[in-house]
Design a protein around this motif. Sequence first.
Motif: not given
Length: 407
Positions: A5, A8-9, A12-16, A92, A94, A102, A104
């Motif tokens: 996590d 991922l943070k 800047n990826i929010t897809d878990t 995803s 993202q 991507t 972002a």
Amino acid sequence: MSQNDFILKLLNITDTNIKIIDCINQNHRFEVRAKLTYAPFNCPNCGFNMIKYGFKSTKHFLLSLNGKAIRLNLKRQRFLCNNCHTTTLSHSPQLLAGKNVTVALNNSIVQLAKDSLTIKEISKIVGVSATTVSRSLYDNITFRQSAKVLPVNLCFDEFRSTGSDMSFICCDADNDHKLVGLLSNRLNKSITEFFLNQYSKQERQLVRTITLDLNAQYQTIVHRLFPNAEIIVDRFHIVQLVSRALDKARLLATSGLNHFSREYKVLKSEWKIFHMQESSLNAADSRYYRGLGEYSTQQNIVDLGLNQSDDFKHSYEAYQSVLEAIRNNDIDALSKAITHYKRNGSPMDIAMNTLKKNLSYVLNSSRYSYSNGPLEGINRKIKALKRGCFGFKNQMHFFMRIQLIRA
Ligand SMILES: [Zn+2]
């Protein structure tokens, strides 16, 4: 919170559904290896339950971190439908379908473009090649040639676009000065076609005012396109017109003067004081004027220059009367200043004649509060964009960028 996590943070990826497998520190970039998988779903084709069916690797660009580029090597789950043999790849939010940029990253590119950065600068900041930046920027924005609803009050102007072409720009005089139209040339024919094609007669009849500058040739088409609109000559252009004439008259007054005389010195170097409104001249405080080489007051300097030449004095008075009337929004005074002007063969004659020919439009500048100020602001931004990007070869790209900085 697991290590996964945190990474991922950081990215800047929010897809878990994305699980990080490894981060490899290569010389000039990071390679992040990750897996994307989730529970099987129903077949989009026939509605049957799908099953997991191996993986497929795809490569993506992520936003750079501390100036170091990041590449994402994503192992994506494939799904198979046993009924109709359809296979699909996991997706995803993202990721942009069919693109290796991507969401972002794409958003940051658009944001940086709004700040008038060049493609190369953006490319350095986000850590992908200039070609990728250019493609992701220009492929994802659509150029709207016209606003959906025609505003009631419009501003017309022009600006130098690619090469030596002049382009036409039109914006809303109210409502945040939204862009209404951007045309590659300023020919009356193109402008007429643009408004006729984009807006209905009813819409055009609702237009109340059009603000434009004096040198433009738009007056002839405005009445045809907008039968109920009043033309307003932009007040800054009126002042600009008479102040240029004042400068010409001032330079004429210096001819034949001894270059060491006080009159020559004030006329030549203290030009700014002659442009000031007469009522705001300071007659009390003296300060040192470098051009003149002595202590003096603003009022003294003006008197010195005006006493030198009667022609210049005449032009100065005409300039002041127009300036004062416009500052005070005084229609009668403005009308008087223009119609009562007496010709004396100075450059001011031409300026006053132009104002006289367009008198009713010129007087509208004091009747209405609209001016081309907002468009001048946009034009300044356009100039900065052009200078920053060293010009544009592709006009469509230029227009897209203009639309972006206005968004
Ligand atoms: Zn199926």
